[in-house]
Scaffold this active site. Structure first.
Site, PDB file in Angstrom:
ATOM      1  N   GLU A   1       0.866  -1.182   0.000  1.00  0.00           N
ATOM      2  CA  GLU A   1       0.000   0.000   0.000  1.00  0.00           C
ATOM      3  C   GLU A   1       0.899   1.227   0.000  1.00  0.00           C
ATOM      4  O   GLU A   1       1.820   1.335   0.817  1.00  0.00           O
ATOM      5  CB  GLU A   1      -0.912  -0.011   1.225  1.00  0.00           C
ATOM      6  CG  GLU A   1      -1.580   1.310   1.561  1.00  0.00           C
ATOM      7  CD  GLU A   1      -2.505   1.830   0.474  1.00  0.00           C
ATOM      8  OE1 GLU A   1      -2.362   3.009   0.090  1.00  0.00           O
ATOM      9  OE2 GLU A   1      -3.369   1.058   0.010  1.00  0.00           O
TER      10      GLU A   1
ATOM     11  N   ASP B   1      -6.791  -3.983  -5.159  1.00  0.00           N
ATOM     12  CA  ASP B   1      -7.898  -3.239  -4.558  1.00  0.00           C
ATOM     13  C   ASP B   1      -7.572  -1.758  -4.679  1.00  0.00           C
ATOM     14  O   ASP B   1      -7.069  -1.136  -3.744  1.00  0.00           O
ATOM     15  CB  ASP B   1      -8.068  -3.649  -3.093  1.00  0.00           C
ATOM     16  CG  ASP B   1      -9.162  -2.847  -2.397  1.00  0.00           C
ATOM     17  OD1 ASP B   1     -10.005  -2.269  -3.108  1.00  0.00           O
ATOM     18  OD2 ASP B   1      -9.159  -2.785  -1.161  1.00  0.00           O
ATOM     19  N   SER B   2      -7.852  -1.207  -5.830  1.00  0.00           N
ATOM     20  CA  SER B   2      -7.504   0.188  -6.099  1.00  0.00           C
ATOM     21  C   SER B   2      -8.723   1.083  -5.975  1.00  0.00           C
ATOM     22  O   SER B   2      -9.867   0.624  -6.047  1.00  0.00           O
ATOM     23  CB  SER B   2      -6.929   0.326  -7.506  1.00  0.00           C
ATOM     24  OG  SER B   2      -7.946   0.107  -8.472  1.00  0.00           O
ATOM     25  N   SER B   3      -8.448   2.365  -5.798  1.00  0.00           N
ATOM     26  CA  SER B   3      -9.510   3.349  -5.957  1.00  0.00           C
ATOM     27  C   SER B   3      -9.755   3.546  -7.449  1.00  0.00           C
ATOM     28  O   SER B   3      -9.167   2.857  -8.287  1.00  0.00           O
ATOM     29  CB  SER B   3      -9.123   4.660  -5.269  1.00  0.00           C
ATOM     30  OG  SER B   3      -7.841   5.087  -5.683  1.00  0.00           O
ATOM     31  N   ASP B   4     -10.621   4.465  -7.795  1.00  0.00           N
ATOM     32  CA  ASP B   4     -10.965   4.668  -9.202  1.00  0.00           C
ATOM     33  C   ASP B   4      -9.796   5.279  -9.974  1.00  0.00           C
ATOM     34  O   ASP B   4      -8.859   5.822  -9.371  1.00  0.00           O
ATOM     35  CB  ASP B   4     -12.210   5.544  -9.297  1.00  0.00           C
ATOM     36  CG  ASP B   4     -13.447   4.820  -8.799  1.00  0.00           C
ATOM     37  OD1 ASP B   4     -13.968   3.990  -9.548  1.00  0.00           O
ATOM     38  OD2 ASP B   4     -13.868   5.079  -7.653  1.00  0.00           O
TER      39      ASP B   4
END
Length: 289
Positions: free
Chosen positions: A112, A161-164
């Site tokens: 992360e 698991d990414s943000s947009d």
């Protein structure tokens, strides 16, 4: 804080122009800014604790389990033996929480980039950040691109698991990223990445799938319902190194006793298969059908 007006938070973004999703705010818990993004955590009236990055909702206490379970178990249950798993992103800890539940997983590595997201999650959303407590987990605060360049043929499953695709996450949808994913996988490897909404991000989704298909033999798109995400829906890009892998059929099947014991609230065998059933307008655009 400028996105909270008259007691309501509104998610306004160029990613879905002409529409927004709003939540009534009971209490603001955290306002911070990291080197990468703005961080906001608040308690909402109906959805519980809510994490927002750069003005976009990442999760709410009410419905986060749908996304976390699906992005974790769709790839894990297809792989015949997912012993070593890499999570890219996921600073709230929710994906790690779910991956830890799979009986065949022995080791989890998570990378992360934003340690402030991890810190805020540990403090304000413990129902998700409990994933960081897994004895299987090694958490590294670093850039996922650089990490995978130095870890070749090491993982059975990689979950992004990414943000947009805006801000620090924009590179996680590119062809070069899928090339790195391929290189970091062991034989028979499986990946799963956040794929966006089929309603408001169709062009981006099509491009992401095309980028993925340049490096993986089997690629499919699945969906689940998450009411607090744009259009109430989110998608997942799944891919396998091997040709002919049926991503729609889980290799590992949870028993009813396991579902209860592991507190699975969304994922089951039937949901797994149904997630790949797409409406005609999507099939025509992204599947050439």
């Amino acid at each position: 804080m400028d996105r909270i007006r008259n007691g309501w938070f509104s998610e306004i973004s160029n990613l879905w122009p002409g529409q927004c999703f709003s939540l009534e705010v009971k209490k603001v818990l955290c306002v911070d800014k990291s080197d990468y993004q703005d961080i906001l955590v608040f308690e909402s009236k109906n959805n519980g604790i809510t994490l927002v990055l750069d003005g976009i909702i990442q999760c709410t206490e009410k419905d986060e389990f749908s996304y976390q379970e699906m992005i974790a178990f769709l790839p894990l249950c297809v792989h015949p033996n997912p012993e070593k798993v890499l999570i890219v992103g996921g600073g709230d800890g929710g994906v790690a929480r779910e991956v830890d539940k799979h009986p065949l997983v022995k080791e989890i590595v998570q990378v992360e980039i934003d340690e402030k997201v991890v810190a805020a999650s540990k403090k304000y959303i413990p129902f998700m950040s409990e994933g960081f407590n897994s004895p299987k987990l090694t958490l590294k605060i670093c850039d996922g691109f650089e990490f995978m360049k130095n870890h070749i043929s090491e993982f059975d499953v990689i979950i992004t698991d990414s943000s947009d695709p805006i801000g620090p996450a924009v590179n996680l949808f590119t062809e070069s990223y899928f090339r790195l994913l391929k290189g970091a996988l062991r034989p028979n490897g499986i990946i799963c990445s956040q794929g966006g909404s089929m309603w408001s991000e169709l062009d981006q989704l099509k491009q992401t799938l095309e980028n993925c298909k340049k490096h993986f033999r089997t690629v499919q798109y699945a969906t689940s319902s998450v009411p607090s995400y744009p259009d109430g829906q989110i998608g997942y890009v799944l891919a396998a190194l091997d040709e002919g892998v049926d991503l729609r059929k889980p290799h590992y099947r949870f028993t009813e006793a396991q579902i209860d014991e592991l507190k699975l609230r969304y994922y089951n065998d039937d949901v797994h298969g149904a997630a790949f059933v797409l409406p005609n307008f999507i099939r025509r655009v992204i599947c050439n059908q």
